[in-house]
Scaffold this motif. Structure first.
Motif, mmCIF file in Angstrom:
data_model
loop_
_atom_site.group_PDB
_atom_site.id
_atom_site.type_symbol
_atom_site.label_atom_id
_atom_site.label_comp_id
_atom_site.label_asym_id
_atom_site.label_seq_id
_atom_site.Cartn_x
_atom_site.Cartn_y
_atom_site.Cartn_z
ATOM 1 N N LYS A 1 -19.243 38.946 -26.701
ATOM 2 C CA LYS A 1 -18.287 38.203 -27.553
ATOM 3 C C LYS A 1 -18.431 38.612 -29.020
ATOM 4 O O LYS A 1 -17.445 38.849 -29.714
ATOM 5 C CB LYS A 1 -18.526 36.688 -27.415
ATOM 6 C CG LYS A 1 -17.908 36.118 -26.150
ATOM 7 C CD LYS A 1 -17.857 34.611 -26.190
ATOM 8 C CE LYS A 1 -19.240 34.007 -26.093
ATOM 9 N NZ LYS A 1 -19.242 32.547 -26.025
ATOM 10 N N ALA A 2 -19.681 38.687 -29.462
ATOM 11 C CA ALA A 2 -19.901 38.967 -30.881
ATOM 12 C C ALA A 2 -19.696 40.437 -31.223
ATOM 13 O O ALA A 2 -19.105 40.777 -32.255
ATOM 14 C CB ALA A 2 -21.315 38.529 -31.276
ATOM 15 N N GLN A 3 -20.188 41.322 -30.356
ATOM 16 C CA GLN A 3 -20.259 42.746 -30.723
ATOM 17 C C GLN A 3 -19.098 43.592 -30.195
ATOM 18 O O GLN A 3 -18.786 44.616 -30.774
ATOM 19 C CB GLN A 3 -21.565 43.361 -30.195
ATOM 20 C CG GLN A 3 -22.823 42.620 -30.575
ATOM 21 C CD GLN A 3 -23.216 42.903 -32.014
ATOM 22 O OE1 GLN A 3 -22.890 43.942 -32.565
ATOM 23 N NE2 GLN A 3 -23.892 41.959 -32.637
ATOM 24 N N CYS A 4 -18.536 43.185 -29.080
ATOM 25 C CA CYS A 4 -17.552 44.066 -28.424
ATOM 26 C C CYS A 4 -16.110 43.570 -28.579
ATOM 27 O O CYS A 4 -15.205 44.362 -28.878
ATOM 28 C CB CYS A 4 -17.856 44.192 -26.934
ATOM 29 S SG CYS A 4 -19.538 44.716 -26.591
ATOM 30 N N LEU A 5 -15.890 42.289 -28.328
ATOM 31 C CA LEU A 5 -14.506 41.829 -28.216
ATOM 32 C C LEU A 5 -13.666 42.009 -29.477
ATOM 33 O O LEU A 5 -12.479 42.354 -29.373
ATOM 34 C CB LEU A 5 -14.470 40.376 -27.725
ATOM 35 C CG LEU A 5 -14.805 40.260 -26.231
ATOM 36 C CD1 LEU A 5 -14.819 38.808 -25.780
ATOM 37 C CD2 LEU A 5 -13.819 41.043 -25.376
ATOM 38 N N PRO A 6 -14.226 41.824 -30.680
ATOM 39 C CA PRO A 6 -13.368 41.994 -31.853
ATOM 40 C C PRO A 6 -12.761 43.398 -31.950
ATOM 41 O O PRO A 6 -11.716 43.593 -32.565
ATOM 42 C CB PRO A 6 -14.326 41.722 -33.027
ATOM 43 C CG PRO A 6 -15.381 40.831 -32.449
ATOM 44 C CD PRO A 6 -15.555 41.289 -31.041
ATOM 45 N N ARG A 7 -13.414 44.401 -31.344
ATOM 46 C CA ARG A 7 -12.872 45.762 -31.414
ATOM 47 C C ARG A 7 -12.520 46.304 -30.035
ATOM 48 O O ARG A 7 -12.352 47.503 -29.850
ATOM 49 C CB ARG A 7 -13.913 46.689 -32.046
ATOM 50 C CG ARG A 7 -14.397 46.204 -33.394
ATOM 51 C CD ARG A 7 -14.926 47.348 -34.199
ATOM 52 N NE ARG A 7 -15.722 46.900 -35.321
ATOM 53 C CZ ARG A 7 -15.234 46.585 -36.512
ATOM 54 N NH1 ARG A 7 -13.942 46.627 -36.724
ATOM 55 N NH2 ARG A 7 -16.043 46.208 -37.486
ATOM 56 N N PHE A 8 -12.449 45.419 -29.063
ATOM 57 C CA PHE A 8 -12.252 45.853 -27.675
ATOM 58 C C PHE A 8 -10.995 46.702 -27.509
ATOM 59 O O PHE A 8 -11.021 47.772 -26.889
ATOM 60 C CB PHE A 8 -12.178 44.613 -26.769
ATOM 61 C CG PHE A 8 -11.966 44.936 -25.317
ATOM 62 C CD1 PHE A 8 -13.034 45.281 -24.510
ATOM 63 C CD2 PHE A 8 -10.696 44.913 -24.749
ATOM 64 C CE1 PHE A 8 -12.851 45.601 -23.165
ATOM 65 C CE2 PHE A 8 -10.495 45.224 -23.412
ATOM 66 C CZ PHE A 8 -11.579 45.567 -22.619
ATOM 67 N N GLY A 9 -9.881 46.219 -28.071
ATOM 68 C CA GLY A 9 -8.578 46.850 -27.811
ATOM 69 C C GLY A 9 -8.445 48.289 -28.270
ATOM 70 O O GLY A 9 -8.273 49.200 -27.444
ATOM 71 N N PRO A 10 -8.525 48.543 -29.599
ATOM 72 C CA PRO A 10 -8.160 49.862 -30.110
ATOM 73 C C PRO A 10 -8.897 51.018 -29.434
ATOM 74 O O PRO A 10 -8.330 52.076 -29.224
ATOM 75 C CB PRO A 10 -8.536 49.785 -31.596
ATOM 76 C CG PRO A 10 -8.645 48.335 -31.911
ATOM 77 C CD PRO A 10 -8.925 47.605 -30.642
ATOM 78 N N PHE A 11 -10.188 50.807 -29.088
ATOM 79 C CA PHE A 11 -10.990 51.914 -28.553
ATOM 80 C C PHE A 11 -11.189 51.825 -27.035
ATOM 81 O O PHE A 11 -12.079 52.466 -26.471
ATOM 82 C CB PHE A 11 -12.336 51.968 -29.279
ATOM 83 C CG PHE A 11 -12.180 52.031 -30.768
ATOM 84 C CD1 PHE A 11 -11.705 53.192 -31.366
ATOM 85 C CD2 PHE A 11 -12.451 50.928 -31.568
ATOM 86 C CE1 PHE A 11 -11.514 53.251 -32.745
ATOM 87 C CE2 PHE A 11 -12.271 50.975 -32.942
ATOM 88 C CZ PHE A 11 -11.802 52.137 -33.539
ATOM 89 N N GLU A 12 -10.317 51.037 -26.407
ATOM 90 C CA GLU A 12 -10.446 50.798 -24.968
ATOM 91 C C GLU A 12 -10.417 52.100 -24.156
ATOM 92 O O GLU A 12 -11.053 52.217 -23.120
ATOM 93 C CB GLU A 12 -9.252 49.925 -24.557
ATOM 94 C CG GLU A 12 -9.527 48.975 -23.445
ATOM 95 C CD GLU A 12 -8.283 48.148 -23.116
ATOM 96 O OE1 GLU A 12 -7.412 47.945 -23.987
ATOM 97 O OE2 GLU A 12 -8.188 47.730 -21.957
#
Ligand SMILES: Cc1cc2nc3c(=O)[nH]c(=O)nc-3n(C[C@H](O)[C@H](O)[C@H](O)COP(=O)(O)OP(=O)(O)OC[C@H]3O[C@@H](n4cnc5c(N)ncnc54)[C@H](O)[C@@H]3O)c2cc1C
Ligand code: SF4
Length: 546
Positions: A245-256
């Motif tokens: 939640k803290a480390q991955c989700l905020p940037r999950f989309g663009p670099f999926e």
């Protein structure tokens, strides 16, 4: 006495007058089913039978057993009576013995077809009552109501469940004005923002014992054990999710869709293994993500995976009886090329009961075996070798490495979808029949034709170069001599008529018209060379290309 049994004995409560619930290895959560509202007795089973059916990655066996043992201890700790039944054969054998003593049992509908088939005699004899599985987010009605098919489509299913559940909806409309932000989520990753460091798990005495047991009893199995990437307690599961939640989700989309030698998982959450064992509940994951303040493209991208793809593919598996409605079944489980790579027999002990080896659809008439490169023999293709090395180190790889490196190359080479599925099933820590079969037979290889996905996901070196840094470290040049591009053209030529008729792939095939006869002939020569070298376990090099 083992540390686990000692700990379990120390926590035992009175087992008298309990209604017993059989909890399979992948239902390890007390926030769903009878465990969240009654005080039943919990029956767990340990048998090497399943682990011996395929050459499973050792990390996967450890993940399953360590989590089941910790779940047993956690249940005993909170006052639930726990009974551990140990055997050597299939679950039906172990449970038949146990019901004589405990009386009829209940079980939530097992997610794995293999287990359902195994337990059938007990259902028929009314010794095991099936109750609904409460871990899924959607129902068979959701699937039926959203589809006119077959063919079935994930987009229609996803829109339906978004509307029905109200997830990311406002006044009956999707948040942000559209259901999918996929087109915004295709950025390559050049090292910025930095990818998060992986969470580290420290094995306790119970997990260490499991690791030793796997080393000893499954010494013949492939893959390395990686204790620091092995969440096994309830607290570990929570820690992994908090990290995600803290480390991955905020940037999950663009670099999926990005891939990199510098980070194995980039901003992917690594939760699939625990989600599939139900150490993490899909409901909890979804609710948490919906409650977070996140960039919409990341939030929607993640919701689509968990509420969309994961659920949709499970319905497809149930609906097709694991694709047996499409194609006949192999009589025994395949080893995905393990024995051939190893160069000596790998034989699982044969039990009295053996369910079959799974359906063998091959819409593209692909039948080649899985080459040794998938088991770790160097291939000279840096993208493949990188992903494979990482996989055998830990049992994990993220979606795009699976789809656009491993399945892509498998499809271009004409590997048998069944054999490749068996390989994926053995290699990945999160693979169970209901999820690995649709992902490989349908999505990864187009083995089931267009029944559940719209097109074959294939690409040449240009895509891999755009989305990764693999090519920079490769002996081949993606713009000049990469054989994967030749394989791609050869694939388009091989299936030209079918691809031309598909609106999603028609434009790609138009490029073939501009390809000279001599280039097309060379594509075939390179394909034959690559196939021959890889099947022989040999390394490819630019100098040796014909
Ligand atoms: C060829 C191929 C084989 C695959 N085999 C498996 C498998 O055996 N087991 C498995 O769980 N997933 C499988 N997937 C789906 C997906 O690659 C993994 O779920 C994902 O990479 C797990 O890593 P993560 O938890 O970091 O995922 P994230 O990228 O963080 O995604 C979050 C979650 O979404 C779910 N999800 C995303 N895509 C899918 C999907 N296509 N199917 C099901 N769930 C999905 C997973 O539960 C995942 O944990 C496969 C995909 C392909 C293309
Ligand atoms: S050049 Fe070709 S083989 Fe090498 S990493 Fe790139 S895509 Fe893979």
């Amino acid at each position: 006495v083992s540390a686990f049994l000692r700990e379990l004995a120390a926590r035992q409560t009175d087992p008298a007058n309990r209604r017993w619930l059989f909890v399979p290895y992948d239902q390890l959560n007390d926030a769903m089913g009878p465990l969240c509202r009654e005080e039943p007795g919990t029956l767990l089973v340990e048998t090497p039978w399943k682990g011996n059916r395929r050459p499973y990655h050792r990390q996967k066996l450890a993940m399953l057993l360590a989590n089941q043992r910790h779940f047993a201890l956690e249940q005993a700790e909170r006052g639930v009576a726990v009974r551990l039944a140990v055997g050597k054969g299939p679950y039906r054998e172990v449970l038949t013995r146990v019901v004589k003593e405990l009386g009829p049992l209940r079980v939530m509908v097992p997610a794995e077809r293999e287990l359902r088939v195994d337990l059938e005699p007990l259902f028929e004899r009314k010794q095991l009552e099936l109750i609904p599985h409460e871990g899924w987010l959607t129902t068979a009605e959701d699937f039926a109501q959203s589809q006119n098919g077959p063919p079935w489509r994930m987009d229609a299913f996803y829109r339906h469940v978004r509307k029905r559940t109200g997830a990311l909806m406002t006044n009956g409309k999707p948040l942000g004005g559209k259901f999918s932000f996929d087109v915004e989520n295709r950025k390559g990753w050049k090292g910025q923002p930095p990818a998060p460091a992986l969470p580290i798990f420290c094995p306790d005495a119970v997990t260490s014992e499991v690791l030793e047991l796997i080393e000893t009893h499954f010494a013949d199995h492939p893959g390395q054990l990686k204790p620091d990437e092995l969440p096994s307690t309830r607290a570990d599961a929570t820690a992994l999710w908090e990290w995600a939640k803290a480390q991955c989700l905020p940037r999950f989309g663009p670099f999926e869709d990005a891939m990199s030698t510098r980070s194995r998982s980039l901003f992917h959450t690594r939760i699939s293994a625990l989600l599939n064992l139900h150490r993490l509940l899909p409901r909890q994951i979804l609710d948490d993500v919906l409650a977070m303040t996140l960039p919409l493209a990341s939030q929607e991208g993640f919701v689509r995976q968990v509420l969309g793809w994961r659920e949709y593919l499970h319905h497809v598996h149930v609906e097709t009886d694991g694709f047996r409605t499409l194609a006949p079944e192999a009589s025994t489980p395949g080893d995905g090329g393990f024995e051939a790579w190893r160069g000596k027999a790998w034989k699982a002990p044969r039990a009295a009961f053996e369910p079959g080896g799974g359906a063998e659809p091959s819409a593209l008439q692909a039948h080649a075996p899985v080459p040794p490169a998938y088991w770790g023999a160097p291939s000279g293709l840096h993208c493949l070798d990188t992903v494979i090395a990482e996989l055998w180190q830990s049992g994990y790889g993220h979606h795009i490495t699976r789809l656009m490196v491993l399945a892509n190359l498998g499809t271009l080479l004409g590997l048998s979808p069944r054999a490749l599925t068996d390989w994926f099933w053995a290699a990945y820590v999160d693979a169970y029949d209901w999820v690995v079969e649709p992902n490989v037979l349908a999505m990864g290889t187009f083995g089931t034709g267009g029944i559940a996905t719209t097109k074959p996901y294939v690409a040449g070196a240009a895509y891999i170069d755009r989305m990764s840094d693999y090519c920079a470290g490769c002996a081949f040049d993606p713009q000049k001599n990469c054989p994967i591009t030749r394989l791609y053209w050869a694939f388009l030529a091989r299936h030209e008529a079918m691809l031309r008729a598909n609106p999603r792939t028609g434009p790609a095939v138009l490029g073939l018209n501009r390809r000279s006869a001599s280039e097309r002939a060379r594509d075939q020569v390179i394909l034959a060379h690559v196939l021959e070298r890889l099947q022989a376990g040999a390394v490819l090099s630019p100098e040796q290309l014909p």
